[in-house]
Structure formats: C-alpha cells, structure tokens
Design a protein around this motif. Structure first.
Motif, short mmCIF file in Angstrom:
data_model
loop_
_atom_site.label_atom_id
_atom_site.label_comp_id
_atom_site.label_asym_id
_atom_site.label_seq_id
_atom_site.Cartn_x
_atom_site.Cartn_y
_atom_site.Cartn_z
N GLY A 12 0.69 -1.43 0.12
CA GLY A 12 0.22 -0.04 -0.23
C GLY A 12 0.96 1.06 0.11
O GLY A 12 0.79 1.92 -0.56
N LEU A 13 1.78 1.23 0.84
CA LEU A 13 2.60 2.73 0.62
C LEU A 13 3.45 2.28 -0.20
O LEU A 13 4.05 3.58 -1.04
CB LEU A 13 4.25 1.92 2.20
CG LEU A 13 5.35 3.22 2.34
CD1 LEU A 13 5.26 3.28 3.86
CD2 LEU A 13 6.33 2.38 1.39
N MET A 14 3.88 1.53 -1.54
CA MET A 14 4.88 1.67 -2.78
C MET A 14 3.94 2.58 -3.58
O MET A 14 3.81 3.07 -4.47
CB MET A 14 5.31 -0.03 -3.16
CG MET A 14 6.00 -0.02 -2.18
SD MET A 14 7.31 1.09 -1.91
CE MET A 14 8.41 1.17 -3.29
N SER A 15 2.78 1.95 -3.24
CA SER A 15 1.49 2.02 -4.75
C SER A 15 0.92 4.11 -4.37
O SER A 15 0.94 4.59 -5.57
CB SER A 15 0.01 1.52 -4.19
OG SER A 15 0.27 0.00 -4.85
N ILE A 16 1.44 4.43 -2.69
CA ILE A 16 1.30 5.77 -2.88
C ILE A 16 2.09 6.31 -3.19
O ILE A 16 1.97 7.20 -3.98
CB ILE A 16 0.50 5.74 -1.43
CG1 ILE A 16 -0.66 5.39 -0.91
CG2 ILE A 16 1.09 7.57 -0.63
CD1 ILE A 16 -2.06 6.50 -0.75
N ILE A 17 3.01 6.51 -2.78
CA ILE A 17 4.48 6.88 -3.68
C ILE A 17 4.37 6.70 -4.67
O ILE A 17 4.45 7.76 -5.02
CB ILE A 17 5.29 5.62 -2.64
CG1 ILE A 17 5.77 5.95 -1.50
CG2 ILE A 17 7.15 6.25 -3.67
CD1 ILE A 17 6.30 7.61 -0.89
N GLU A 18 3.96 5.55 -5.34
CA GLU A 18 4.22 5.35 -7.03
C GLU A 18 2.92 6.68 -7.70
O GLU A 18 2.84 7.03 -8.92
CB GLU A 18 3.41 4.42 -7.69
CG GLU A 18 4.00 3.96 -8.77
CD GLU A 18 4.07 2.82 -9.60
OE1 GLU A 18 4.05 2.09 -10.62
OE2 GLU A 18 2.91 2.12 -9.12
N ARG A 19 2.17 7.08 -7.16
CA ARG A 19 0.68 7.61 -7.18
C ARG A 19 0.44 8.59 -6.61
O ARG A 19 -0.24 9.85 -7.02
CB ARG A 19 -0.38 6.70 -7.09
CG ARG A 19 -0.10 5.89 -8.26
CD ARG A 19 -1.77 4.29 -8.15
NE ARG A 19 -1.90 3.91 -9.32
CZ ARG A 19 -0.96 2.19 -8.64
NH1 ARG A 19 0.06 1.97 -7.63
NH2 ARG A 19 -1.06 1.53 -9.69
N THR A 20 1.73 9.32 -5.86
CA THR A 20 1.48 10.95 -4.92
C THR A 20 2.72 11.72 -5.26
O THR A 20 3.09 11.45 -5.41
CB THR A 20 0.55 10.99 -3.66
OG1 THR A 20 1.76 10.10 -3.27
CG2 THR A 20 -0.57 9.37 -3.87
#
Length: 231
Positions: free
Chosen positions: A165-173
């Motif tokens: 979840g953290l990696m997805s947030i980093i990738e998209r924000t």
C-alpha cells in the motif's frame, strides 16, 4: 448422479485430511516478511512439500508471540527484535545499513541525485509501521542529525502497515519515503514500481536495522525452519 456427486464430495474431504497430515510451518511476521523474504522461496520446492502458513504479527504483543512459540501455535517469528528468552533460538537473517529516499517517477524532485535538508523536511512523507511491537524499517527514532542545532521532524502524509500500500501511494502521489536500499531495489526491479531513488541529505546518518528469525529450540519443524531461514 447423486452417488457420483457424494463420492466427489468425499474425495474433497479426504484430500483436506491429507493436507492436515502434511508438514506445516506457521510463520508470524509483518507483510514485509511475506512479500520480501518468503518470495525468495518461490524457486525452491518447499511449497510442494510443506504447507506454509503466514500470519500477521500486527497488534500481537511480544508476550503473546513468545507464548505461541512455546505452545507450537507458531513455529517461526520473524521481526526486527530477537526473542531473547530461554528455550528460544535466534538468528539474524538480514541487516539494512543503506537507506534511500524514493518518490514517484514523475515527482518534481525525481531529477535530483540527493536531497537537501530543506527538501527532506519540507516534503510530506509516507511511513511504514508494522504494528504495536516495533516500527519496522522506517522509524524516526532510527534517524539522527549530525548537526545538533537542526531540529527537523518529518511531516507524515500517509502511514500504513502495508508495504504494498505504501509503495502504491508513493508511485501515485507527491509523497516521498525513506526505506532500506535493498527493499527499494526489490520493489523497483522485481515488482516493477515506477519509482526514482534519491540519496538522503548528507547531514543525516542512520542506524542499521536487523531482521531476526526466532524459534523454539526443540521445535519438531527444525529442518524446515533451517531451510526457510537460509533463504
């Protein structure tokens, strides 16, 4: 017909019983343990021979983990702290010494090779926290400044106990994160996340983070335990 259906159902239940008789290994750890460490077993045949159960250690007290080891509810605990009690063996399986800042591939800071203190502390961060026992991997208490007069604290924009979840947030924000280089390389090269690496400010130094495997000395699953921790 009805008899054939009942035979099929019976075969299904018998297969389930056979599974119960198979060698089993129950692992207690964070989702980094499941996603990063257990994934290193993909090329082995251990999954053909052993039923591996992984359960989250989130919000489980240290005392409860120790109890589960001694009662064989759990065979292996993997965490950032050894289980230092009589009757339990521990082995350090990894040590994170190098850290990197990560951001989205199109982040405004992505072209930089290194962050300044201003960039680092003015940016909003995503942080990983695995549960109540010990902050896993990203932890402000593991971060200290060479300059004692600089009293910066990170501004957190997202906190999660899920590394994916953290990696997805980093990738998209526009958030950035600080994480061990080995983990960052795994998610960029193996999981194909669109992230960029930036060196942390040179004024910052970091405490290494160890990962330990802990198990009961006389566990009936010692051979499988040894196979898993040698990954």
């Amino acid at each position: 017909n009805f008899r054939q259906v009942m035979e099929l159902v019976s075969d299904t239940f018998q297969t389930g019983h056979k599974k119960d008789d198979e060698a089993q290994l129950t692992v207690l750890g964070s989702d980094i343990i499941e996603n990063y460490y257990l994934s290193q077993l993909y090329d082995s045949d251990v999954f053909d021979r052993v039923l591996i159960n992984h359960f989250s250690s989130r919000n489980i007290s240290r005392e409860r983990m120790i109890e589960q080891l001694f009662t064989a509810e759990c065979d292996l605990v993997m965490s950032v702290e050894p289980v230092a009690v009589p009757g339990i063996d521990n082995q350090m399986i990894d040590s994170f010494k190098s850290f990197v800042c990560i951001c989205a591939g199109n982040h405004m800071l992505s072209q930089l090779s290194q962050l300044s203190l201003h960039h680092f502390y003015s940016s909003r961060h995503a942080t990983y926290q695995s549960g109540m026992n010990s902050p896993m991997i990203i932890n402000d208490s593991g971060l200290f400044k060479d300059d004692p007069y600089y009293k910066g604290t990170r501004t957190v924009g997202y906190r999660s106990d899920s590394i994916n979840g953290l990696m997805s947030i980093i990738e998209r924000t526009s958030l950035i994160a600080l994480m061990p280089l080995k983990l960052a390389l795994f998610y960029k090269n193996q999981r194909k996340y669109d992230i960029k690496f930036i060196q942390p400010p040179p004024e910052l130094t970091f405490r290494s983070i160890q990962v330990y495997a802990s198990w009961k000395k006389n566990s009936k699953n010692l051979s499988v335990i040894n196979e898993v921790i040698s990954m």
